[in-house]
Scaffold this motif. Structure first.
Motif, PDB file in Angstrom:
ATOM      1  N   GLU A  29      85.952 137.788 -93.444  1.00  7.90           N
ATOM      2  CA  GLU A  29      84.618 137.895 -93.478  1.00  7.90           C
ATOM      3  C   GLU A  29      84.222 139.657 -93.227  1.00  7.90           C
ATOM      4  O   GLU A  29      84.813 140.150 -92.527  1.00  7.90           O
ATOM      5  N   LEU A  30      83.082 139.956 -93.579  1.00  2.00           N
ATOM      6  CA  LEU A  30      82.565 141.336 -93.473  1.00  2.00           C
ATOM      7  C   LEU A  30      81.354 141.220 -92.450  1.00  2.00           C
ATOM      8  O   LEU A  30      80.589 140.399 -92.900  1.00  2.00           O
ATOM      9  N   LEU A  31      81.112 142.073 -91.539  1.00  5.39           N
ATOM     10  CA  LEU A  31      79.742 142.223 -90.934  1.00  5.39           C
ATOM     11  C   LEU A  31      78.999 143.176 -91.770  1.00  5.39           C
ATOM     12  O   LEU A  31      79.167 144.508 -91.995  1.00  5.39           O
ATOM     13  N   VAL A  32      77.923 142.987 -92.220  1.00  2.00           N
ATOM     14  CA  VAL A  32      77.054 143.817 -92.892  1.00  2.00           C
ATOM     15  C   VAL A  32      75.791 144.348 -92.338  1.00  2.00           C
ATOM     16  O   VAL A  32      75.198 143.308 -91.827  1.00  2.00           O
ATOM     17  N   LYS A  33      75.509 145.666 -92.046  1.00  2.00           N
ATOM     18  CA  LYS A  33      74.453 146.050 -91.248  1.00  2.00           C
ATOM     19  C   LYS A  33      73.367 146.089 -92.633  1.00  2.00           C
ATOM     20  O   LYS A  33      73.321 146.856 -93.657  1.00  2.00           O
ATOM     21  N   VAL A  34      72.273 145.154 -92.500  1.00  2.00           N
ATOM     22  CA  VAL A  34      71.564 144.895 -93.801  1.00  2.00           C
ATOM     23  C   VAL A  34      70.403 146.075 -93.809  1.00  2.00           C
ATOM     24  O   VAL A  34      69.814 146.460 -92.732  1.00  2.00           O
ATOM     25  N   GLN A  35      70.175 146.768 -95.008  1.00  2.00           N
ATOM     26  CA  GLN A  35      69.101 147.480 -95.113  1.00  2.00           C
ATOM     27  C   GLN A  35      67.935 147.176 -95.650  1.00  2.00           C
ATOM     28  O   GLN A  35      66.850 147.500 -95.515  1.00  2.00           O
ATOM     29  N   ALA A  36      68.306 146.136 -96.553  1.00  4.21           N
ATOM     30  CA  ALA A  36      67.035 145.730 -97.529  1.00  4.21           C
ATOM     31  C   ALA A  36      67.393 144.350 -97.853  1.00  4.21           C
ATOM     32  O   ALA A  36      68.584 143.978 -98.123  1.00  4.21           O
ATOM     33  N   ALA A  37      66.409 143.500 -98.266  1.00  5.31           N
ATOM     34  CA  ALA A  37      66.690 142.194 -98.791  1.00  5.31           C
ATOM     35  C   ALA A  37      65.456 141.958 -99.631  1.00  5.31           C
ATOM     36  O   ALA A  37      64.356 142.489 -99.483  1.00  5.31           O
ATOM     37  N   THR A  38      65.283 140.667-100.181  1.00  5.59           N
ATOM     38  CA  THR A  38      63.907 140.461-100.802  1.00  5.59           C
ATOM     39  C   THR A  38      63.456 139.203-100.146  1.00  5.59           C
ATOM     40  O   THR A  38      64.360 138.396 -99.647  1.00  5.59           O
ATOM     41  N   GLY A  79      73.143 146.657 -98.102  1.00  2.56           N
ATOM     42  CA  GLY A  79      73.683 147.140 -96.824  1.00  2.56           C
ATOM     43  C   GLY A  79      74.903 147.859 -96.770  1.00  2.56           C
ATOM     44  O   GLY A  79      75.586 148.057 -97.723  1.00  2.56           O
ATOM     45  N   VAL A  80      75.268 148.083 -95.671  1.00  2.00           N
ATOM     46  CA  VAL A  80      76.462 148.885 -95.175  1.00  2.00           C
ATOM     47  C   VAL A  80      77.479 148.110 -94.427  1.00  2.00           C
ATOM     48  O   VAL A  80      76.962 147.467 -93.522  1.00  2.00           O
ATOM     49  N   VAL A  81      78.729 147.894 -95.000  1.00  2.00           N
ATOM     50  CA  VAL A  81      79.838 147.268 -94.017  1.00  2.00           C
ATOM     51  C   VAL A  81      80.004 147.809 -92.833  1.00  2.00           C
ATOM     52  O   VAL A  81      80.173 149.173 -92.811  1.00  2.00           O
ATOM     53  N   GLU A  82      79.603 147.187 -91.643  1.00  4.45           N
ATOM     54  CA  GLU A  82      79.919 147.548 -90.320  1.00  4.45           C
ATOM     55  C   GLU A  82      81.343 147.649 -89.547  1.00  4.45           C
ATOM     56  O   GLU A  82      81.770 148.424 -89.248  1.00  4.45           O
ATOM     57  N   SER A  83      81.628 146.332 -90.082  1.00  5.08           N
ATOM     58  CA  SER A  83      83.079 146.049 -89.507  1.00  5.08           C
ATOM     59  C   SER A  83      83.516 144.887 -90.425  1.00  5.08           C
ATOM     60  O   SER A  83      83.048 144.084 -91.021  1.00  5.08           O
ATOM     61  N   VAL A  84      85.016 144.828 -90.259  1.00  8.97           N
ATOM     62  CA  VAL A  84      85.452 143.719 -91.027  1.00  8.97           C
ATOM     63  C   VAL A  84      86.678 142.657 -90.082  1.00  8.97           C
ATOM     64  O   VAL A  84      87.218 143.263 -89.319  1.00  8.97           O
ATOM     65  N   GLY A  85      86.688 141.405 -90.386  1.00  6.10           N
ATOM     66  CA  GLY A  85      87.456 140.562 -89.981  1.00  6.10           C
ATOM     67  C   GLY A  85      88.726 140.718 -90.302  1.00  6.10           C
ATOM     68  O   GLY A  85      89.089 141.397 -91.093  1.00  6.10           O
TER      69      GLY A  85
END
Ligand SMILES: NC(=O)c1ccc[n+]([C@@H]2O[C@H](COP(=O)([O-])OP(=O)(O)OC[C@H]3O[C@@H](n4cnc5c(N)ncnc54)[C@H](OP(=O)(O)O)[C@@H]3O)[C@@H](O)[C@H]2O)c1
Length: 333
Positions: A29-38, A79-85
């Motif tokens: 899994e990736l941890l994503v820092k969300v910038q925008a969504a709908t 968003g931007v990937v913050e970290s990965v598992g």
């Protein structure tokens, strides 16, 4: 982290900002820092449990019977990937991505985990996060359905509900493929759908497209307001009906109706896959798919975004700016 949470089913006011634990990415899994969504039609359905006829019981299994099972809505993110598992090779911290979370939701939060083999791809670099987020829900859905047809140059495609998230993407995908597109929408949205590539516009407030003599290779139904017996005569022999929204009978009868009439029917849920999202992103990067944003709201104003979506009248997509959440106080409703 801040997240828009709903603890009971109901109107837009049930969605509130809460502090939630920041998730940690597990294996793959990736941890994503969300910038925008709908805020999408799916969020509206999950919040209100307003689902097509016959699907209440089935949808309650995933959404919850008495109280919401998944407290954070939001099916799509940019968003931007913050970290990965462990065992994540396809993405690395700092990568800009878009993803369709589908039925697991969770996009209306500052962070979300996404499986690397889920419907995730690189964000088109020429788009803002808001623009990129607005591509996902309608784009991947329209592609998943239209990808099941042999659509190409000269194919005639009618899109019912052409001015919504799925409709605006379907019109553009069909146009890009060289199809002749007829769009059904209200007169106020006629110019919008023409600008996206519709050759013909039927204003449903003045005309009934089911009374026209024209027939189509493909009908994309994003509204679900016309019975099959009225749609079927409008589809050319061997053509396709894509029921993006369908009731229980529409879903269950699709196979039987296909065999009986020769119309290829796809109804209900379709899988969301990375290849379809990558296709959407590539079309957007090359300028062949345009983001359609009705309005944007800060996460702090998420209830207002839900309120606008609840009207059923949104044009394209309603975007939520998530990254600004921690810097603003909620505005008074
Ligand atoms: N099967 C799946 O996997 C899947 C995936 C995504 C969405 N969906 C479903 O597909 C449907 C469409 O989704 P969406 O995101 O496109 O919805 P949406 O963006 O909320 O649709 C809003 C649009 O619908 C138009 N509309 C309303 N009544 C209409 C009518 N009688 N005739 C023509 N247009 C009409 C409105 O235009 P006017 O203001 O001009 O009326 C508005 O622009 C929803 O029911 C959603 O739940 C299914």
């Amino acid at each position: 982290m801040k997240a828009a949470v709903y603890r009971r089913f109901g109107g837009p006011e049930v969605v509130r900002l809460e502090e939630q634990p920041k998730p940690a990415p597990r294996r793959g899994e990736l941890l994503v820092k969300v910038q925008a969504a709908t805020v999408s039609a799916a969020d509206y359905r999950a919040r209100t449990k307003h689902v097509p006829k016959g699907l209440k019981l089935l949808s309650s299994i995933t959404l919850g019977f008495i109280t919401p099972r998944i407290p954070v809505l939001g099916m799509d993110i940019a968003g931007v990937v913050e970290s990965v598992g462990p065992d994540v090779a396809r993405f690395k911290p700092g990568d800009e991505v878009i993803a369709m979370l589908g039925g697991t939701f969770g996009g209306h939060a500052e962070y979300v985990t996404v499986p690397q083999d889920g419907a995730i791809t690189t964000k088109p670099p020429n788009l803002t996060f808001e623009e990129a987020a607005s591509l996902v829900f309608g784009g991947i859905t329209a592609q998943a359905f239209l990808g099941r047809t042999g659509m190409g140059p000269g194919t005639s495609v009618l899109v019912n509900g052409a001015s919504g998230a799925v409709g605006t993407a379907a019109v553009q995908l069909a146009n890009t493929a060289g199809a002749h597109v007829t769009a059904v929408c209200s007169g106020t949205n006629a110019d919008l759908v023409r600008s996206l590539g519709a050759e013909t516009v039927v204003d449903y407030t003045k005309e009934d497209f089911t009374q026209e003599t024209a027939a189509y290779d493909v009908i994309v139904d994003c509204v679900g307001n016309v019975p099959f017996r009225q749609l079927q005569p409008l589809i050319k022999p061997g053509g396709a009906l894509l029921s993006v929204i369908a009731d229980l009978i529409g879903v269950l009868a699709a196979g039987l109706r296909s065999r009986r009439t020769g119309t290829h029917i796809t109804a209900g849920n379709v899988p969301f896959i990375a290849a379809d999202l990558a296709h959407i992103a590539q079309l957007a990067e090359s300028g062949q798919l345009r983001p359609v944003i009705d309005r944007s709201f800060d996460l702090t104003d998420i209830a207002q975004a839900h309120r606008h979506v609840s009207t059923g009248r949104k044009r394209g997509n309603v975007v939520v700016r998530v990254a600004v959440a921690s810097t603003r106080r909620p505005s008074v409703e």
